[in-house]
Design an enzyme around this catalytic site. Sequence first.
Site, PDB file in Angstrom:
ATOM      1  N   HIS A 100     102.867   3.020  79.126  1.00  0.00           N
ATOM      2  CA  HIS A 100     102.967   4.413  78.680  1.00  0.00           C
ATOM      3  C   HIS A 100     101.648   4.892  78.076  1.00  0.00           C
ATOM      4  CE1 HIS A 100     104.693   3.085  74.539  1.00  0.00           C
ATOM      5  NE2 HIS A 100     103.545   3.666  74.269  1.00  0.00           N
ATOM      6  N   GLU A 116     106.786   7.677  79.134  1.00  0.00           N
ATOM      7  CA  GLU A 116     107.390   6.403  79.510  1.00  0.00           C
ATOM      8  C   GLU A 116     107.445   6.265  81.036  1.00  0.00           C
ATOM      9  OE1 GLU A 116     107.732   4.270  77.333  1.00  0.00           O
ATOM     10  OE2 GLU A 116     108.959   4.812  75.603  1.00  0.00           O
ATOM     11  N   ASP A 139     100.981  13.013  70.545  1.00  0.00           N
ATOM     12  CA  ASP A 139     102.435  12.996  70.389  1.00  0.00           C
ATOM     13  C   ASP A 139     102.878  13.039  68.928  1.00  0.00           C
ATOM     14  OD1 ASP A 139     101.462  10.435  69.856  1.00  0.00           O
ATOM     15  OD2 ASP A 139     102.281   9.566  71.688  1.00  0.00           O
TER      16      ASP A 139
HETATM   17  C1  GLP Z   1     102.522   4.290  70.822  1.00  0.00           C
HETATM   18  C2  GLP Z   1     101.820   5.666  70.937  1.00  0.00           C
HETATM   19  C3  GLP Z   1     100.740   5.607  71.979  1.00  0.00           C
HETATM   20  C4  GLP Z   1      99.963   4.321  71.744  1.00  0.00           C
HETATM   21  C5  GLP Z   1     100.792   3.157  72.187  1.00  0.00           C
HETATM   22  C6  GLP Z   1     100.199   1.801  71.847  1.00  0.00           C
HETATM   23  O1  GLP Z   1     103.874   4.333  70.995  1.00  0.00           O
HETATM   24  N1  GLP Z   1     102.657   6.788  71.186  1.00  0.00           N
HETATM   25  O2  GLP Z   1      99.916   6.763  71.868  1.00  0.00           O
HETATM   26  O3  GLP Z   1      98.788   4.333  72.499  1.00  0.00           O
HETATM   27  O4  GLP Z   1     102.113   3.285  71.725  1.00  0.00           O
HETATM   28  O5  GLP Z   1     100.330   1.516  70.497  1.00  0.00           O
HETATM   29  P1  GLP Z   1      99.527   0.392  69.755  1.00  0.00           P
HETATM   30  O6  GLP Z   1      98.111   0.837  69.705  1.00  0.00           O
HETATM   31  O7  GLP Z   1     100.130   0.295  68.386  1.00  0.00           O
HETATM   32  O8  GLP Z   1      99.684  -0.867  70.530  1.00  0.00           O
END
Ligand code: GLP
Length: 251
Positions: free
Chosen positions: A138, A143, A67
Amino acid sequence: MKIIEVKDYQQMSRLAACIISEKVRSQNRLNLGLATGETPKGTYNYLIKDFNHNGTSYEEVYTFNLDEYVPLSMDNPNSYRFYMNHFLFNHLDIPMSHTFLPLGNATDLENECVRYEKQIEDHGGIDLQLLGIGKNGHIGFNEPRTSFISKTHVVTLTSLTREANARFFERPEDVPKQAITVGIETIMKSKEILLLASGESKREAMNELLHGELSEDFPASILRLHPDVTVIADQTALKGIQVEGYSFTKC
Ligand code: GLP
């Protein structure tokens, strides 16, 4: 789904890096699906260490990220392109021309989604997809209530996700409201998936992933239908959750 419970974040990261680098060494030309956020940073660190110490080469590796924020350009320090260059690509021998992310500042976003989806397909699809998980289940930026048959698309981020990601920005209001994400169908087409989870904030999501209903209300639940998913989670993320453990011997 194979669940591997490890002691802590470091062990999770080491094991994930071991699985990825093993794949890089054993497959001639590899398409890696990559993730951002806090979770994979340790894994990327270990990949860099392995590159420096063992010389694992990424010259024949192609990467596709999940993304990108809209409308951030690649030189914005909060863009996922900037993150990937900073935390991984700049430290490996991967040609930059082999690294792909959706363009968050594309003038025609719909076109960009179609272009990115095709780019993945034209390269032969993802061999190994690395995933984190959001508190609301997600994956990528898909979402809750995203269709299970979605391809790369533009999303409006939920307030929960914007709050969770505010820690990366100077001010909470700087968190973009939109992003481009590969779809759930795109993720499910990957040959192999590796999902990482660490810490208390991911406990509810892990419980839902392992024991909740298969539903578009919790996007990651679709992974149960994929034939080759490995979840590496630490003890804190799995505390109090019934897990049928799986021991991994390759690394
Ligand atoms: C983000 C990303 C995801 C990620 C998730 C968890 O928003 N778009 O790809 O896996 O949220 O993030 P984190 O690893 O900082 O907890």
